[in-house]
Design a protein around this motif. Structure first.
Motif, PDB file in Angstrom:
ATOM      1  N   LYS A  53      -8.160  -5.861  -2.831  1.00 53.96           N
ATOM      2  CA  LYS A  53      -7.440  -4.844  -3.615  1.00 53.96           C
ATOM      3  C   LYS A  53      -6.380  -5.440  -4.530  1.00 53.96           C
ATOM      4  N   THR A  54      -5.501  -6.245  -3.978  1.00 52.58           N
ATOM      5  CA  THR A  54      -4.352  -6.735  -4.738  1.00 52.58           C
ATOM      6  C   THR A  54      -4.795  -7.692  -5.846  1.00 52.58           C
ATOM      7  N   TYR A  93      -4.020  -6.778  -9.948  1.00 55.68           N
ATOM      8  CA  TYR A  93      -3.251  -7.593 -10.886  1.00 55.68           C
ATOM      9  C   TYR A  93      -4.122  -8.140 -12.005  1.00 55.68           C
ATOM     10  N   ASP A 129       1.948  -3.620  -5.372  1.00 59.04           N
ATOM     11  CA  ASP A 129       1.293  -3.602  -4.070  1.00 59.04           C
ATOM     12  C   ASP A 129       2.252  -2.998  -3.060  1.00 59.04           C
ATOM     13  N   GLU A 131       4.670  -5.216  -1.128  1.00 67.66           N
ATOM     14  CA  GLU A 131       5.655  -6.052  -1.809  1.00 67.66           C
ATOM     15  C   GLU A 131       7.085  -5.744  -1.364  1.00 67.66           C
ATOM     16  N   SER A 144      -1.992  -0.962  -5.221  1.00 65.27           N
ATOM     17  CA  SER A 144      -2.913  -1.366  -4.166  1.00 65.27           C
ATOM     18  C   SER A 144      -2.242  -1.133  -2.814  1.00 65.27           C
ATOM     19  N   GLY A 145      -3.010  -0.633  -1.871  1.00 67.20           N
ATOM     20  CA  GLY A 145      -2.483  -0.334  -0.547  1.00 67.20           C
ATOM     21  C   GLY A 145      -3.555   0.353   0.285  1.00 67.20           C
TER      22      GLY A 145
END
Length: 209
Positions: A13-14, A18, A31, A34, A70-71
């Motif tokens: 996802k992350t 990005y 994210d 973070e 993202s998560g």
């Protein structure tokens, strides 16, 4: 708009968020992790963080900027966040990977951190995500029970799999090049933006009415 890349750990996802954001204009990328994940983080914490990020998306919205986040919160949690109806558009994509690849990635990313039971939990969470993405009536208790009491679940409880508002893009990263997956995320965002501008986005303004 609020764009969400969701799914269990180690699906990519992350990385995809990005990379896709680098190709697009007027999008901020973040994210969930973070800000740090407290020990013992649970549904209650995840729900509150989802609402916090929705509010952040509203701040970006006022500036004419989209948020790509993202998560692990799925569509049902995003829609139930108290401030979600204030967003001018919502789109969710499930980033997935086959169980053997996920197990291998977890072992490579975090050597020795997870025991078999923990890895099985990640794989089980991924399996639930797949069903939830297709059908809102599938085991809603998994995200509702013991959650944050401010969540507004009745916005979508009662919807069925055929409801056009219940839409999650599916992206399987198994055995695919990163660039190919980034292409799909980029194209998905472009299509959702176009649908929003044309008034065709099913989770556009007024979806909760």
């Amino acid at each position: 708009m609020f764009f969400k890349l969701t799914g269990s750990s180690c699906s990519g996802k992350t990385t995809l968020a990005y990379a896709a954001a680098d190709r697009l204009g007027k999008v901020a990328v973040h994210d969930v992790d973070e800000l740090g994940v407290p020990e013992g983080a649970d549904r209650h914490w995840r729900h509150r963080m989802t609402e916090m990020w929705v509010r952040r998306a509203l701040e970006y919205q006022d500036q004419g900027i989209d948020l790509l986040l993202s998560g692990q919160s799925p569509l049902g949690e995003v829609l139930a966040a108290p401030s979600a109806p204030l967003l001018n558009g919502i789109a969710v994509c499930l980033v997935d990977v086959a169980a053997p690849a996920r197990r291998a990635r977890l072992a490579e990313r975090d050597p020795g951190r997870w025991d078999t039971q923990a890895i099985d939990a990640f794989v089980g969470w991924a399996a639930w995500h797949r069903e939830h993405a297709l059908d809102p009536s599938y085991r809603p208790d998994v995200i509702i029970d013991d959650g944050w009491p401010e969540m507004v679940w009745n916005r979508w409880i009662g919807w069925n799999a055929g409801d056009p508002r219940w839409r999650t893009e599916l992206l399987d990263t198994t055995d695919r090049r990163v660039t190919e997956c980034v292409d799909q995320v980029e194209q998905w965002i472009i299509e959702q933006r176009s649908a929003h501008q044309a008034g065709r986005l099913t989770l556009g303004h007024g979806w909760a009415s």
